[in-house]
Enzyme design. Sequence first.
Site, PDB file in Angstrom:
ATOM      1  N   LYS A 210      13.387 -20.790  47.149  1.00 16.58           N
ATOM      2  CA  LYS A 210      13.393 -20.275  48.516  1.00 16.58           C
ATOM      3  C   LYS A 210      14.771 -20.526  49.124  1.00 16.58           C
ATOM      4  O   LYS A 210      15.117 -21.654  49.468  1.00 16.58           O
ATOM      5  CB  LYS A 210      12.335 -20.970  49.384  1.00 16.58           C
TER       6      LYS A 210
ATOM      7  N   GLY B 113      18.640 -30.120  52.249  1.00  9.81           N
ATOM      8  CA  GLY B 113      18.581 -29.697  53.642  1.00  9.81           C
ATOM      9  C   GLY B 113      18.700 -30.909  54.542  1.00  9.81           C
ATOM     10  O   GLY B 113      19.201 -31.960  54.138  1.00  9.81           O
ATOM     11  N   SER B 114      18.197 -30.772  55.746  1.00 13.65           N
ATOM     12  CA  SER B 114      18.356 -31.850  56.727  1.00 13.65           C
ATOM     13  C   SER B 114      17.389 -32.999  56.429  1.00 13.65           C
ATOM     14  O   SER B 114      16.345 -32.808  55.802  1.00 13.65           O
ATOM     15  CB  SER B 114      18.072 -31.298  58.123  1.00 13.65           C
ATOM     16  N   THR B 115      17.740 -34.163  56.921  1.00 17.11           N
ATOM     17  CA  THR B 115      16.880 -35.335  56.730  1.00 17.11           C
ATOM     18  C   THR B 115      15.526 -35.108  57.396  1.00 17.11           C
ATOM     19  O   THR B 115      14.485 -35.484  56.863  1.00 17.11           O
ATOM     20  CB  THR B 115      17.596 -36.587  57.276  1.00 17.11           C
TER      21      THR B 115
ATOM     22  N   VAL C 191      13.811 -32.251  57.950  1.00 16.64           N
ATOM     23  CA  VAL C 191      12.925 -31.382  57.158  1.00 16.64           C
ATOM     24  C   VAL C 191      12.562 -32.081  55.846  1.00 16.64           C
ATOM     25  O   VAL C 191      11.424 -32.000  55.370  1.00 16.64           O
ATOM     26  CB  VAL C 191      13.559 -29.994  56.928  1.00 16.64           C
ATOM     27  N   GLY C 192      13.519 -32.825  55.282  1.00 12.96           N
ATOM     28  CA  GLY C 192      13.261 -33.565  54.039  1.00 12.96           C
ATOM     29  C   GLY C 192      12.112 -34.553  54.191  1.00 12.96           C
ATOM     30  O   GLY C 192      11.302 -34.728  53.274  1.00 12.96           O
TER      31      GLY C 192
ATOM     32  N   GLU D 199      18.097 -34.059  48.704  1.00 13.38           N
ATOM     33  CA  GLU D 199      19.534 -34.119  49.010  1.00 13.38           C
ATOM     34  C   GLU D 199      19.650 -33.794  50.490  1.00 13.38           C
ATOM     35  O   GLU D 199      19.511 -32.639  50.878  1.00 13.38           O
ATOM     36  CB  GLU D 199      20.309 -33.093  48.179  1.00 13.38           C
TER      37      GLU D 199
ATOM     38  N   CYS E  51      27.486 -31.407  53.849  1.00 13.94           N
ATOM     39  CA  CYS E  51      26.765 -32.692  53.880  1.00 13.94           C
ATOM     40  C   CYS E  51      27.682 -33.851  53.548  1.00 13.94           C
ATOM     41  O   CYS E  51      27.430 -34.976  53.943  1.00 13.94           O
ATOM     42  CB  CYS E  51      25.595 -32.647  52.908  1.00 13.94           C
TER      43      CYS E  51
ATOM     44  N   GLU F 194      24.492 -36.296  62.502  1.00 11.72           N
ATOM     45  CA  GLU F 194      25.248 -35.312  61.738  1.00 11.72           C
ATOM     46  C   GLU F 194      25.574 -34.130  62.650  1.00 11.72           C
ATOM     47  O   GLU F 194      24.674 -33.477  63.162  1.00 11.72           O
ATOM     48  CB  GLU F 194      24.390 -34.845  60.561  1.00 11.72           C
TER      49      GLU F 194
HETATM   50  P1  NAD Z   1      17.166 -27.323  56.939  1.00  9.82           P
HETATM   51  O1  NAD Z   1      16.597 -28.652  56.592  1.00  9.82           O
HETATM   52  O2  NAD Z   1      16.906 -26.767  58.269  1.00  9.82           O
HETATM   53  O3  NAD Z   1      16.665 -26.218  55.895  1.00  9.82           O
HETATM   54  C1  NAD Z   1      16.817 -26.384  54.505  1.00  9.82           C
HETATM   55  C2  NAD Z   1      15.812 -25.497  53.796  1.00  9.82           C
HETATM   56  O4  NAD Z   1      14.499 -25.965  54.083  1.00  9.82           O
HETATM   57  C3  NAD Z   1      15.853 -24.033  54.245  1.00  9.82           C
HETATM   58  O5  NAD Z   1      15.656 -23.200  53.142  1.00  9.82           O
HETATM   59  C4  NAD Z   1      14.670 -23.973  55.201  1.00  9.82           C
HETATM   60  O6  NAD Z   1      14.132 -22.670  55.308  1.00  9.82           O
HETATM   61  C5  NAD Z   1      13.687 -24.906  54.526  1.00  9.82           C
HETATM   62  N1  NAD Z   1      12.627 -25.426  55.405  1.00  9.82           N
HETATM   63  C6  NAD Z   1      12.630 -25.487  56.771  1.00  9.82           C
HETATM   64  N2  NAD Z   1      11.445 -25.995  57.202  1.00  9.82           N
HETATM   65  C7  NAD Z   1      10.713 -26.273  56.113  1.00  9.82           C
HETATM   66  C8  NAD Z   1       9.411 -26.812  55.902  1.00  9.82           C
HETATM   67  N3  NAD Z   1       8.648 -27.184  56.931  1.00  9.82           N
HETATM   68  N4  NAD Z   1       8.951 -26.965  54.647  1.00  9.82           N
HETATM   69  C9  NAD Z   1       9.734 -26.614  53.598  1.00  9.82           C
HETATM   70  N5  NAD Z   1      10.964 -26.076  53.726  1.00  9.82           N
HETATM   71  C10 NAD Z   1      11.456 -25.907  54.961  1.00  9.82           C
HETATM   72  O7  NAD Z   1      18.720 -27.446  56.630  1.00  9.82           O
HETATM   73  P2  NAD Z   1      19.861 -26.369  56.878  1.00  9.82           P
HETATM   74  O8  NAD Z   1      20.095 -26.306  58.345  1.00  9.82           O
HETATM   75  O9  NAD Z   1      19.583 -25.119  56.127  1.00  9.82           O
HETATM   76  O10 NAD Z   1      21.097 -27.089  56.146  1.00  9.82           O
HETATM   77  C11 NAD Z   1      21.817 -28.080  56.740  1.00  9.82           C
HETATM   78  C12 NAD Z   1      21.367 -29.464  56.294  1.00  9.82           C
HETATM   79  O11 NAD Z   1      21.394 -29.556  54.873  1.00  9.82           O
HETATM   80  C13 NAD Z   1      22.283 -30.553  56.777  1.00  9.82           C
HETATM   81  O12 NAD Z   1      21.539 -31.642  57.251  1.00  9.82           O
HETATM   82  C14 NAD Z   1      23.054 -30.957  55.528  1.00  9.82           C
HETATM   83  O13 NAD Z   1      23.575 -32.252  55.532  1.00  9.82           O
HETATM   84  C15 NAD Z   1      22.040 -30.764  54.482  1.00  9.82           C
HETATM   85  N6  NAD Z   1      22.689 -30.615  53.175  1.00  9.82           N
HETATM   86  C16 NAD Z   1      22.594 -31.645  52.270  1.00  9.82           C
HETATM   87  C17 NAD Z   1      23.235 -31.542  51.041  1.00  9.82           C
HETATM   88  C18 NAD Z   1      23.149 -32.647  50.022  1.00  9.82           C
HETATM   89  O14 NAD Z   1      23.387 -32.366  48.864  1.00  9.82           O
HETATM   90  N7  NAD Z   1      22.802 -33.860  50.403  1.00  9.82           N
HETATM   91  C19 NAD Z   1      23.968 -30.401  50.742  1.00  9.82           C
HETATM   92  C20 NAD Z   1      24.049 -29.381  51.682  1.00  9.82           C
HETATM   93  C21 NAD Z   1      23.394 -29.491  52.892  1.00  9.82           C
END
Ligand code: NAD
Length: 450
Positions: free
Chosen positions: A153, A206-208, A210-211, A228, A262, A352
């Site tokens: 996704k 993604g973000s902490t 959502v993680g 990540e 990130c 962040e």
């Molecule tokens: P995000 O957490 O908003 O979204 C990431 C992904 O998760 C997207 O595909 C989104 O559609 C999906 N998502 C959203 N809600 C969800 C849910 N409830 N269940 C499952 N999936 C869901 O992050 P973003 O705004 O797309 O990216 C920015 C963030 O990603 C920053 O915090 C950045 O630090 C982090 N990031 C981390 C790394 C790493 O390797 N540590 C690398 C790149 C980005």
Amino acid sequence: MTVTVVNPATEEAIASLPSAGVEETDAAVARAAAALPAWRAVSPKDRGTLLRRLATLVEEHGEELARIESRNVGKPISGARGEVGMVADVFHFYAGAVDKRHGETIPVAGGIDMTFREPLGVVGLIVPWNFPLNITSWKLGPALACGNTVVLKPAELTPLSALRLAELTLEAGIPEGVFNVVVGKGSIVGRRLVEHPGVAKIGFTGSTEVGRGVMEGAAGTIKRVTLELGGKSANVIFADADLERAAAAAPYAVFDNAGQDCCARSRILVERTAYDRFAELLIEATRNVKVGDPESPDTEMGPLISAAHRETVASFVEGRPLFTGETPAGKGYWYPCTLVEASNDDRVAREEVFGPVAALIPFDDEADAIRIANDTPFGLSGSIWTENGARALRVARALETGVLSINSNSSVRVSTPFGGFKQSGFGRELGLHGLDGYSEVKNVYYSTEG
Ligand code: NAD
């Protein structure tokens, strides 16, 4: 429902795609499950050959993929070319790794004990918008190499390069159903993948915030997760460093990808005795960052991803910054390179920003630098600048962070492990460590008695 894809540099819609729901997600999982038995049975040599073909196709279509990524994310074309180059290298690396994961034999009484690395099954990959194709490859390469099938996704804002990659995967000869892309909302498609009983693992970047939800959702089916997540990394500059070199490099450690990285070293920690001199050099170097049209080969920084994100970034800058750069006039979600002076307790140093805003923070000595650098919930990346080798290693061991560089700001390589400590997540991607997250150890005892 549809997803409208926008070029952040022009604010123009560049694509409109149907937005999938639970039904389409379930269908993709079913396709991946159906493709699994045949894919895991492909011989290691043939699986390697198929991944190598994919790598070659990515190279051959490199310019096309870089242009898709540049237009969709607003990233400078030179950076996008580099990222696509890495995608090909990642597939080459894991093509070569397929037949180099060996099991063990373990001495036991009465027989032979051996281990196997088994694929997990159908793997769900959820990726963000900042490095869409790169981060996809970090997960897809090891997942396929280990014999899993995949449902990906992409972020709603940036699905285009993943869709093109799926076509190239088929062209490479990787069978239908092995790699599936589902474009849709995180709260619907992402959530369904996390909760789906037929998905064995979620590889999430993604973000902490959502993680955290992904981890909670995965608990229902004891799904494996690799997370990540976000970062707030420190760039630690000691007075005995080559200040000119450190200052010339520092802007690119934050403003690359418009700070939407990130690994961004967005806390610049400077030893007090060198603070004024370093600040002067840093302002000069930041002034030279070329901000503008992502299609121009000289551009070093493009716009932010969206208008909403620009508002969030702006909310972090209070009072008069130490330095504010220039941005192009007219359309596009531009935000200038911004340097602020801060304490580690300020919001700009704790959260962040994910934009081109760096906080300069002074420190007194080595112990103070370590204390400040570690005083954050995150632990992804960071840099140490000093000419004292013993100190460099002492500080590197003391920092609670997964990926560090000394006298450099580069910490992401195809062959070396990448991932976070603390709330930056867990699990490692890239290198041979990346394979650990996509296979399960099976132990078999064979009795030789009787
Ligand atoms: P995000 O957490 O908003 O979204 C990431 C992904 O998760 C997207 O595909 C989104 O559609 C999906 N998502 C959203 N809600 C969800 C849910 N409830 N269940 C499952 N999936 C869901 O992050 P973003 O705004 O797309 O990216 C920015 C963030 O990603 C920053 O915090 C950045 O630090 C982090 N990031 C981390 C790394 C790493 O390797 N540590 C690398 C790149 C980005």
